[in-house]
Design a protein around this motif. Structure first.
Motif, mmCIF file in Angstrom:
data_model
loop_
_atom_site.group_PDB
_atom_site.id
_atom_site.type_symbol
_atom_site.label_atom_id
_atom_site.label_comp_id
_atom_site.label_asym_id
_atom_site.label_seq_id
_atom_site.Cartn_x
_atom_site.Cartn_y
_atom_site.Cartn_z
ATOM 1 N N VAL A 1 0.844 -1.199 0.000
ATOM 2 C CA VAL A 1 0.000 0.000 0.000
ATOM 3 C C VAL A 1 0.880 1.250 0.000
ATOM 4 O O VAL A 1 0.670 2.164 -0.789
ATOM 5 C CB VAL A 1 -0.972 -0.006 1.201
ATOM 6 N N MET A 2 1.870 1.262 0.879
ATOM 7 C CA MET A 2 2.749 2.435 0.975
ATOM 8 C C MET A 2 3.528 2.663 -0.317
ATOM 9 O O MET A 2 3.811 3.802 -0.684
ATOM 10 C CB MET A 2 3.718 2.282 2.152
ATOM 11 N N GLY A 3 3.862 1.575 -1.016
ATOM 12 C CA GLY A 3 4.608 1.668 -2.270
ATOM 13 C C GLY A 3 3.744 1.907 -3.491
ATOM 14 O O GLY A 3 4.244 2.008 -4.606
ATOM 15 N N GLY A 4 2.436 1.967 -3.309
ATOM 16 C CA GLY A 4 1.543 2.260 -4.418
ATOM 17 C C GLY A 4 1.145 1.060 -5.261
ATOM 18 O O GLY A 4 0.503 1.220 -6.298
ATOM 19 N N LYS A 5 1.510 -0.156 -4.848
ATOM 20 C CA LYS A 5 1.103 -1.340 -5.609
ATOM 21 C C LYS A 5 -0.385 -1.629 -5.465
ATOM 22 O O LYS A 5 -1.001 -2.180 -6.367
ATOM 23 C CB LYS A 5 1.890 -2.566 -5.160
ATOM 24 N N SER B 1 -4.138 0.054 -3.545
ATOM 25 C CA SER B 1 -4.808 1.065 -2.732
ATOM 26 C C SER B 1 -5.227 0.405 -1.430
ATOM 27 O O SER B 1 -5.281 -0.827 -1.332
ATOM 28 C CB SER B 1 -6.042 1.606 -3.466
ATOM 29 N N ARG B 2 -5.529 1.209 -0.439
ATOM 30 C CA ARG B 2 -5.980 0.647 0.837
ATOM 31 C C ARG B 2 -7.232 -0.199 0.660
ATOM 32 O O ARG B 2 -7.348 -1.284 1.218
ATOM 33 C CB ARG B 2 -6.241 1.743 1.862
#
Length: 94
Positions: free
Chosen positions: A68-72, A74-75
């Motif tokens: 999620v933090m890396g953009g792979k 979405s939450r």
């Protein structure tokens, strides 16, 4: 917001605690074959971490949060995908 997301992921995976030995990798893989792309990505990334003595919920959090933090993911996608991946991982960790 990330803490809330982590708590939700943990809640989704509750009850997926580690057993004394790996139960059935083949069953986990068969289950994973029916997952959508996001759940399969989570399953594949988490599977090597599933060993005796680990908790599936903890391993899911450790794998999904950086996705999620890396953009792979979405939450919302991560939340939706973690539960089915966790169910397949639980088959391995019976």
């Amino acid at each position: 917001m990330m803490v809330r997301s982590g708590i939700l992921l943990a809640a989704l995976a509750l009850g997926l605690a580690a057993g004394p030995a790996l139960a059935d990798v083949a069953a986990g893989d068969k289950c994973a074959a029916g997952l959508n792309a996001n759940s399969k990505m989570i399953y594949d990334a988490t599977k090597p971490r599933i060993k005796p003595g680990v908790t599936v919920a903890d391993e899911l959090k450790s794998v999904v949060r950086p996705m999620v933090m890396g953009g792979k993911l979405s939450r919302s996608d991560a939340q939706a995908a973690a539960e089915p991946a966790g169910k397949c991982l639980a088959l391995i960790n019976g």
